[in-house]
Design a protein around this motif. Structure first.
Motif, PDB file in Angstrom:
ATOM      1  N   ARG A   1       4.724  23.613  -3.151  1.00  0.00           N
ATOM      2  CA  ARG A   1       3.992  24.854  -3.433  1.00  0.00           C
ATOM      3  C   ARG A   1       2.533  24.629  -3.069  1.00  0.00           C
ATOM      4  N   CYS A   2       2.023  25.450  -2.159  1.00  0.00           N
ATOM      5  CA  CYS A   2       0.630  25.352  -1.733  1.00  0.00           C
ATOM      6  C   CYS A   2      -0.275  25.677  -2.916  1.00  0.00           C
ATOM      7  N   PRO A   3      -1.230  24.799  -3.230  1.00  0.00           N
ATOM      8  CA  PRO A   3      -2.127  25.078  -4.349  1.00  0.00           C
ATOM      9  C   PRO A   3      -3.115  26.214  -4.063  1.00  0.00           C
ATOM     10  N   SER A   4      -3.314  26.552  -2.797  1.00  0.00           N
ATOM     11  CA  SER A   4      -4.267  27.610  -2.435  1.00  0.00           C
ATOM     12  C   SER A   4      -3.659  29.008  -2.470  1.00  0.00           C
ATOM     13  N   CYS A   5      -2.475  29.173  -1.856  1.00  0.00           N
ATOM     14  CA  CYS A   5      -1.885  30.519  -1.754  1.00  0.00           C
ATOM     15  C   CYS A   5      -0.547  30.658  -2.475  1.00  0.00           C
ATOM     16  N   SER A   6      -0.055  29.583  -3.069  1.00  0.00           N
ATOM     17  CA  SER A   6       1.203  29.556  -3.826  1.00  0.00           C
ATOM     18  C   SER A   6       2.453  29.756  -2.976  1.00  0.00           C
ATOM     19  N   SER A   7       2.338  29.656  -1.653  1.00  0.00           N
ATOM     20  CA  SER A   7       3.521  29.739  -0.789  1.00  0.00           C
ATOM     21  C   SER A   7       4.407  28.520  -1.026  1.00  0.00           C
TER      22      SER A   7
ATOM     23  N   ASN B   1       0.351  28.979   6.274  1.00  0.00           N
ATOM     24  CA  ASN B   1      -0.016  30.350   5.919  1.00  0.00           C
ATOM     25  C   ASN B   1      -1.516  30.520   5.697  1.00  0.00           C
ATOM     26  N   CYS B   2      -2.140  29.574   4.988  1.00  0.00           N
ATOM     27  CA  CYS B   2      -3.556  29.734   4.640  1.00  0.00           C
ATOM     28  C   CYS B   2      -4.426  28.581   5.128  1.00  0.00           C
ATOM     29  N   GLN B   3      -3.814  27.568   5.725  1.00  0.00           N
ATOM     30  CA  GLN B   3      -4.500  26.370   6.214  1.00  0.00           C
ATOM     31  C   GLN B   3      -5.077  25.519   5.083  1.00  0.00           C
ATOM     32  N   GLY B   4      -4.687  25.805   3.846  1.00  0.00           N
ATOM     33  CA  GLY B   4      -5.073  24.956   2.719  1.00  0.00           C
ATOM     34  C   GLY B   4      -4.415  23.596   2.887  1.00  0.00           C
ATOM     35  N   HIS B   5      -5.040  22.561   2.352  1.00  0.00           N
ATOM     36  CA  HIS B   5      -4.466  21.228   2.513  1.00  0.00           C
ATOM     37  C   HIS B   5      -4.634  20.404   1.246  1.00  0.00           C
TER      38      HIS B   5
ATOM     39  N   GLN C   1       0.834  -1.192   0.000  1.00  0.00           N
ATOM     40  CA  GLN C   1       0.000   0.000   0.000  1.00  0.00           C
ATOM     41  C   GLN C   1       0.873   1.248   0.000  1.00  0.00           C
ATOM     42  N   ASN C   2       0.441   2.256  -0.748  1.00  0.00           N
ATOM     43  CA  ASN C   2       1.136   3.536  -0.752  1.00  0.00           C
ATOM     44  C   ASN C   2       0.719   4.322   0.480  1.00  0.00           C
ATOM     45  N   GLN C   3       1.665   5.038   1.059  1.00  0.00           N
ATOM     46  CA  GLN C   3       1.398   5.872   2.221  1.00  0.00           C
ATOM     47  C   GLN C   3       1.045   7.277   1.756  1.00  0.00           C
ATOM     48  N   HIS C   4       0.026   7.868   2.364  1.00  0.00           N
ATOM     49  CA  HIS C   4      -0.405   9.217   2.025  1.00  0.00           C
ATOM     50  C   HIS C   4      -0.413  10.087   3.278  1.00  0.00           C
ATOM     51  N   SER C   5      -0.213  11.373   3.087  1.00  0.00           N
ATOM     52  CA  SER C   5      -0.206  12.331   4.183  1.00  0.00           C
ATOM     53  C   SER C   5      -0.942  13.591   3.731  1.00  0.00           C
ATOM     54  N   VAL C   6      -1.637  14.214   4.667  1.00  0.00           N
ATOM     55  CA  VAL C   6      -2.315  15.475   4.379  1.00  0.00           C
ATOM     56  C   VAL C   6      -1.348  16.601   4.733  1.00  0.00           C
ATOM     57  N   ILE C   7      -0.929  17.356   3.717  1.00  0.00           N
ATOM     58  CA  ILE C   7      -0.046  18.499   3.915  1.00  0.00           C
ATOM     59  C   ILE C   7      -0.926  19.721   4.178  1.00  0.00           C
ATOM     60  N   THR C   8      -0.670  20.426   5.285  1.00  0.00           N
ATOM     61  CA  THR C   8      -1.443  21.624   5.631  1.00  0.00           C
ATOM     62  C   THR C   8      -0.525  22.841   5.606  1.00  0.00           C
ATOM     63  N   CYS C   9      -0.892  23.828   4.811  1.00  0.00           N
ATOM     64  CA  CYS C   9      -0.107  25.057   4.695  1.00  0.00           C
ATOM     65  C   CYS C   9      -0.263  25.885   5.967  1.00  0.00           C
TER      66      CYS C   9
ATOM     67  N   LEU D   1       6.776  25.959   0.649  1.00  0.00           N
ATOM     68  CA  LEU D   1       7.093  25.419   1.970  1.00  0.00           C
ATOM     69  C   LEU D   1       8.383  24.629   1.901  1.00  0.00           C
ATOM     70  N   LYS D   2       9.213  24.838   2.911  1.00  0.00           N
ATOM     71  CA  LYS D   2      10.459  24.099   3.080  1.00  0.00           C
ATOM     72  C   LYS D   2      10.407  23.435   4.442  1.00  0.00           C
ATOM     73  N   PRO D   3      11.133  22.329   4.640  1.00  0.00           N
ATOM     74  CA  PRO D   3      11.118  21.664   5.953  1.00  0.00           C
ATOM     75  C   PRO D   3      11.567  22.604   7.067  1.00  0.00           C
ATOM     76  N   LYS D   4      10.952  22.457   8.240  1.00  0.00           N
ATOM     77  CA  LYS D   4      11.374  23.204   9.423  1.00  0.00           C
ATOM     78  C   LYS D   4      12.739  22.699   9.862  1.00  0.00           C
ATOM     79  N   SER D   5      13.456  23.508  10.601  1.00  0.00           N
ATOM     80  CA  SER D   5      14.771  23.128  11.113  1.00  0.00           C
ATOM     81  C   SER D   5      14.670  21.829  11.910  1.00  0.00           C
ATOM     82  N   GLY D   6      15.502  20.858  11.562  1.00  0.00           N
ATOM     83  CA  GLY D   6      15.512  19.574  12.248  1.00  0.00           C
ATOM     84  C   GLY D   6      14.646  18.521  11.586  1.00  0.00           C
ATOM     85  N   ASP D   7      13.780  18.922  10.648  1.00  0.00           N
ATOM     86  CA  ASP D   7      12.948  17.965   9.919  1.00  0.00           C
ATOM     87  C   ASP D   7      13.602  17.646   8.585  1.00  0.00           C
TER      88      ASP D   7
END
Length: 70
Positions: A35-41, A16-20, A6-14, A43-49
């Motif tokens: 690139r957020c499809p809602s606001c075009s921000s 900035n705009c809470q788009g997912h 099975q493929n693993q899926h994750s919900v990415i939440t922006c 996103l890069k990993p947070k420090s340590g991730d």
């Protein structure tokens, strides 16, 4: 049913705009930009991730790898 096929899926939440969006977690690699499809921000990993799934996802990639190995 064999869970390793099975493929693993994750919900990415922006933060900035809470788009997912539901994305498939790539096996054997990590995703460093998103690139957020809602606001075009960009996103890069947070420090340590290691990737966007660990920083902004409902399921991080390390949990996915552990689940696939089990």
């Amino acid at each position: 049913m064999n869970n390793s096929s099975q493929n693993q899926h994750s919900v990415i939440t922006c933060p900035n705009c809470q788009g997912h969006e539901i994305l498939e977690i790539p096996r054997g690699s990590s995703q460093h930009l998103y690139r957020c499809p809602s606001c075009s921000s960009i996103l890069k990993p947070k420090s340590g991730d290691c990737c966007i799934f660990c920083s902004f996802g409902s399921l991080d990639c390390s949990s996915s790898e552990q689940n696939l190995a089990a």
